[in-house]
Design a protein around this motif. Sequence first.
Motif, PDB file in Angstrom:
ATOM      1  N   MET A   1       0.842  -1.178   0.000  1.00 13.93           N
ATOM      2  CA  MET A   1       0.000   0.000   0.000  1.00 13.93           C
ATOM      3  C   MET A   1       0.892   1.248   0.000  1.00 13.93           C
ATOM      4  SD  MET A   1      -2.976   1.180   2.699  1.00 13.93           S
ATOM      5  CE  MET A   1      -4.130  -0.049   2.193  1.00 13.93           C
TER       6      MET A   1
ATOM      7  N   LYS B   1      -7.797   7.319  -0.970  1.00 14.16           N
ATOM      8  CA  LYS B   1      -8.228   6.068  -0.324  1.00 14.16           C
ATOM      9  C   LYS B   1      -8.921   5.156  -1.332  1.00 14.16           C
ATOM     10  CE  LYS B   1      -8.282   7.691   4.396  1.00 14.16           C
ATOM     11  NZ  LYS B   1      -9.075   8.011   5.600  1.00 14.16           N
ATOM     12  N   ASP B   2      -9.634   5.749  -2.296  1.00 20.17           N
ATOM     13  CA  ASP B   2     -10.225   4.940  -3.370  1.00 20.17           C
ATOM     14  C   ASP B   2      -9.142   4.229  -4.180  1.00 20.17           C
ATOM     15  OD1 ASP B   2     -12.837   5.539  -2.744  1.00 20.17           O
ATOM     16  OD2 ASP B   2     -13.084   7.048  -4.326  1.00 20.17           O
TER      17      ASP B   2
ATOM     18  N   GLN C   1      -6.542   2.984  -2.854  1.00 21.00           N
ATOM     19  CA  GLN C   1      -5.908   2.079  -1.891  1.00 21.00           C
ATOM     20  C   GLN C   1      -4.631   2.658  -1.273  1.00 21.00           C
ATOM     21  OE1 GLN C   1      -7.833  -0.585  -1.172  1.00 21.00           O
ATOM     22  NE2 GLN C   1      -9.176   0.235  -2.757  1.00 21.00           N
ATOM     23  N   CYS C   2      -4.572   3.975  -1.112  1.00 16.57           N
ATOM     24  CA  CYS C   2      -3.417   4.622  -0.473  1.00 16.57           C
ATOM     25  C   CYS C   2      -3.676   4.803   1.017  1.00 16.57           C
ATOM     26  CB  CYS C   2      -3.164   5.992  -1.095  1.00 16.57           C
ATOM     27  SG  CYS C   2      -2.644   5.932  -2.820  1.00 16.57           S
ATOM     28  N   GLN C   3      -2.611   4.699   1.785  1.00 19.95           N
ATOM     29  CA  GLN C   3      -2.676   5.036   3.199  1.00 19.95           C
ATOM     30  C   GLN C   3      -2.387   6.531   3.275  1.00 19.95           C
ATOM     31  OE1 GLN C   3       0.264   3.164   5.645  1.00 19.95           O
ATOM     32  NE2 GLN C   3      -0.784   3.685   7.532  1.00 19.95           N
TER      33      GLN C   3
END
Length: 92
Positions: free
Chosen positions: A1, A22-23, A25-27
């Motif tokens: 991530m 976040k969509d 998939q990032c922190q």
Amino acid sequence: MKTVLIIEDDPEIVHLLEIHLKDLQCQVHTSLRGDDGLTKAVQLVPDLIILDIMLPGMDGIAVCQKIRANNIKSPIIMLTAKAEEIDKVLGL
């Protein structure tokens, strides 16, 4: 991530960026102040930094300079409402 640090003092912009990142998939980590953002950048060494220029605590140009002085090679996307050529040159 992938880890992204957003250093931006406008909560609405931060919220929108967080939603989209976040969509993907990032922190996401955030800071509303330049000085706090610099501390987080040094601690996290994120995969990407999104940096506003006009910030309380420390301006974005100074934050960028100190990030690079700490030998952090993370890509930085600078957000700014400034359009003058000198502002673009300083950002580089």
